[in-house]
Scaffold this active site. Structure first.
Site, PDB file in Angstrom:
ATOM      1  CB  VAL A  33       3.502  -3.067  -7.943  1.00 56.15           C
ATOM      2  CG1 VAL A  33       3.534  -3.130  -9.444  1.00 56.15           C
ATOM      3  CG2 VAL A  33       2.944  -1.743  -7.465  1.00 56.15           C
ATOM      4  CG  ASP A  34      -1.032  -6.943 -11.501  1.00 59.51           C
ATOM      5  OD1 ASP A  34      -2.020  -6.186 -11.397  1.00 59.51           O
ATOM      6  OD2 ASP A  34      -0.965  -7.883 -12.325  1.00 59.51           O
ATOM      7  CB  SER A 126      10.516  -5.217 -16.340  1.00 55.10           C
ATOM      8  OG  SER A 126       9.528  -5.376 -17.336  1.00 55.10           O
ATOM      9  N   GLY A 128      10.916  -6.522 -10.807  1.00 56.60           N
ATOM     10  CA  GLY A 128      10.593  -7.435  -9.716  1.00 56.60           C
ATOM     11  C   GLY A 128      10.466  -8.859 -10.222  1.00 56.60           C
ATOM     12  CB  VAL A 129       7.429 -10.980 -10.777  1.00 60.33           C
ATOM     13  CG1 VAL A 129       7.106 -12.324 -11.397  1.00 60.33           C
ATOM     14  CG2 VAL A 129       6.819 -10.882  -9.380  1.00 60.33           C
TER      15      VAL A 129
HETATM   16  N1  AR6 Z   1       4.686   0.047  -4.484  1.00 63.78           N
HETATM   17  C1  AR6 Z   1       5.764   0.345  -5.261  1.00 63.78           C
HETATM   18  N2  AR6 Z   1       6.558  -0.603  -5.801  1.00 63.78           N
HETATM   19  C2  AR6 Z   1       6.255  -1.890  -5.536  1.00 63.78           C
HETATM   20  C3  AR6 Z   1       5.149  -2.287  -4.743  1.00 63.78           C
HETATM   21  C4  AR6 Z   1       4.346  -1.242  -4.214  1.00 63.78           C
HETATM   22  N3  AR6 Z   1       3.269  -1.486  -3.456  1.00 63.78           N
HETATM   23  N4  AR6 Z   1       5.119  -3.647  -4.678  1.00 63.78           N
HETATM   24  C5  AR6 Z   1       6.179  -4.089  -5.397  1.00 63.78           C
HETATM   25  N5  AR6 Z   1       6.877  -3.047  -5.894  1.00 63.78           N
HETATM   26  P1  AR6 Z   1       6.742  -6.389  -9.873  1.00 63.78           P
HETATM   27  P2  AR6 Z   1       7.304  -6.814 -12.732  1.00 63.78           P
HETATM   28  C6  AR6 Z   1       8.081  -3.014  -6.724  1.00 63.78           C
HETATM   29  O1  AR6 Z   1       7.142  -7.777  -9.557  1.00 63.78           O
HETATM   30  O2  AR6 Z   1       8.727  -7.115 -12.421  1.00 63.78           O
HETATM   31  C7  AR6 Z   1       3.081  -9.522 -11.282  1.00 63.78           C
HETATM   32  O3  AR6 Z   1       2.779 -10.839 -10.883  1.00 63.78           O
HETATM   33  C8  AR6 Z   1       8.968  -4.237  -6.749  1.00 63.78           C
HETATM   34  O4  AR6 Z   1       9.808  -4.255  -5.596  1.00 63.78           O
HETATM   35  O5  AR6 Z   1       5.526  -5.849  -9.210  1.00 63.78           O
HETATM   36  O6  AR6 Z   1       7.004  -5.874 -13.867  1.00 63.78           O
HETATM   37  C9  AR6 Z   1       2.373  -9.111 -12.555  1.00 63.78           C
HETATM   38  O7  AR6 Z   1       1.063  -9.650 -12.618  1.00 63.78           O
HETATM   39  C10 AR6 Z   1       9.763  -3.991  -8.031  1.00 63.78           C
HETATM   40  O8  AR6 Z   1      10.844  -3.095  -7.795  1.00 63.78           O
HETATM   41  O9  AR6 Z   1       6.506  -6.183 -11.475  1.00 63.78           O
HETATM   42  C11 AR6 Z   1       3.248  -9.693 -13.609  1.00 63.78           C
HETATM   43  O10 AR6 Z   1       2.990 -11.070 -13.816  1.00 63.78           O
HETATM   44  C12 AR6 Z   1       8.750  -3.280  -8.946  1.00 63.78           C
HETATM   45  O11 AR6 Z   1       7.679  -2.860  -8.080  1.00 63.78           O
HETATM   46  C13 AR6 Z   1       4.636  -9.524 -13.031  1.00 63.78           C
HETATM   47  O12 AR6 Z   1       4.448  -9.478 -11.616  1.00 63.78           O
HETATM   48  C14 AR6 Z   1       8.170  -4.166 -10.027  1.00 63.78           C
HETATM   49  O13 AR6 Z   1       8.004  -5.477  -9.529  1.00 63.78           O
HETATM   50  C15 AR6 Z   1       5.277  -8.241 -13.467  1.00 63.78           C
HETATM   51  O14 AR6 Z   1       6.600  -8.186 -12.980  1.00 63.78           O
END
Ligand code: AR6
Length: 179
Positions: A33-34, A126, A128-129
């Site tokens: 999402v970042d 948290s 996702g990645v």
């Molecule tokens: N809208 C809503 N949710 C989303 C979207 C979107 N456009 N895209 C992804 N998600 P993550 P984390 C969901 O990986 O686990 C990055 O590289 C996704 O499916 O975005 O906190 C940062 O720079 C999941 O359910 O965040 C950090 O290095 C949720 O958002 C790291 O990832 C969170 O997934 C942070 O990892």
């Protein structure tokens, strides 16, 4: 307690005052999402993050903390960047980091409230990645928002899949929180 809504969708499309980014300590972007927020928000968001690093946070943003920037070209007014913990695997370290995950939500809501935001939209930080198990990530998310003392009156979780939406609904029922 704020009103809590659960929807399935893309956080970057939300027309709310503030959206919360699941950032990393560098604040300089990443995947998930970042990445989507920086792509949609444009260079203004990254420039604002760079300024914060240079002026306030030379060592980056601590896990569990949150800071706001402009939302650039996004429909929201602000992005609140929050850093959740990386899932360490089961064991005692998970309990310690779980507190940091709750902090990330509480601090994100506090920052949004401080800006005067009436509405805020959040992802599953948290989950996702960073690999946090979805059931527990949802429970911490709902529990933290339900217990928040400083928050915009409307808090909307924008979940990226139907499955995650269901997981959040189940967590809310387990906790007895109305959504
Ligand atoms: N809208 C809503 N949710 C989303 C979207 C979107 N456009 N895209 C992804 N998600 P993550 P984390 C969901 O990986 O686990 C990055 O590289 C996704 O499916 O975005 O906190 C940062 O720079 C999941 O359910 O965040 C950090 O290095 C949720 O958002 C790291 O990832 C969170 O997934 C942070 O990892």
């Amino acid at each position: 307690m704020p009103r809590i809504e659960l929807v399935t969708g893309d956080l970057t499309l939300e027309r709310v005052d503030a959206i919360v980014n699941a950032a990393n300590p560098s604040l300089l972007g990443g995947g998930g999402v970042d990445g989507a927020i920086h792509r949609a928000g444009g260079p203004e968001v990254l420039a604002a993050c760079r300024r914060i690093r240079e002026t306030m946070l030379p060592d980056g943003l601590a896990t569990g903390d949150a800071v706001a920037t402009t939302a650039g070209r996004l429909p929201a007014r602000w992005v609140v960047h929050a850093v959740g913990p990386v899932w360490p695997g089961p064991g005692p370290e998970a309990a310690a980091r779980r507190v940091r995950l709750a902090d990330a939500y509480r601090n994100a809501l506090r920052v949004a409230h401080g800006l005067g935001a009436a509405s805020v939209a959040l992802p599953a930080v948290s989950a996702g990645v960073y690999g946090w198990p979805a059931d527990d990530a949802a429970e911490v998310a709902i529990g933290s928002v339900a217990g928040a003392t400083a928050s915009p009156p409307l808090v909307r979780f924008v979940l990226f899949s139907e499955r995650m939406h269901e997981t959040f609904s189940e967590a809310a029922s387990r906790l007895g929180v109305e959504v």
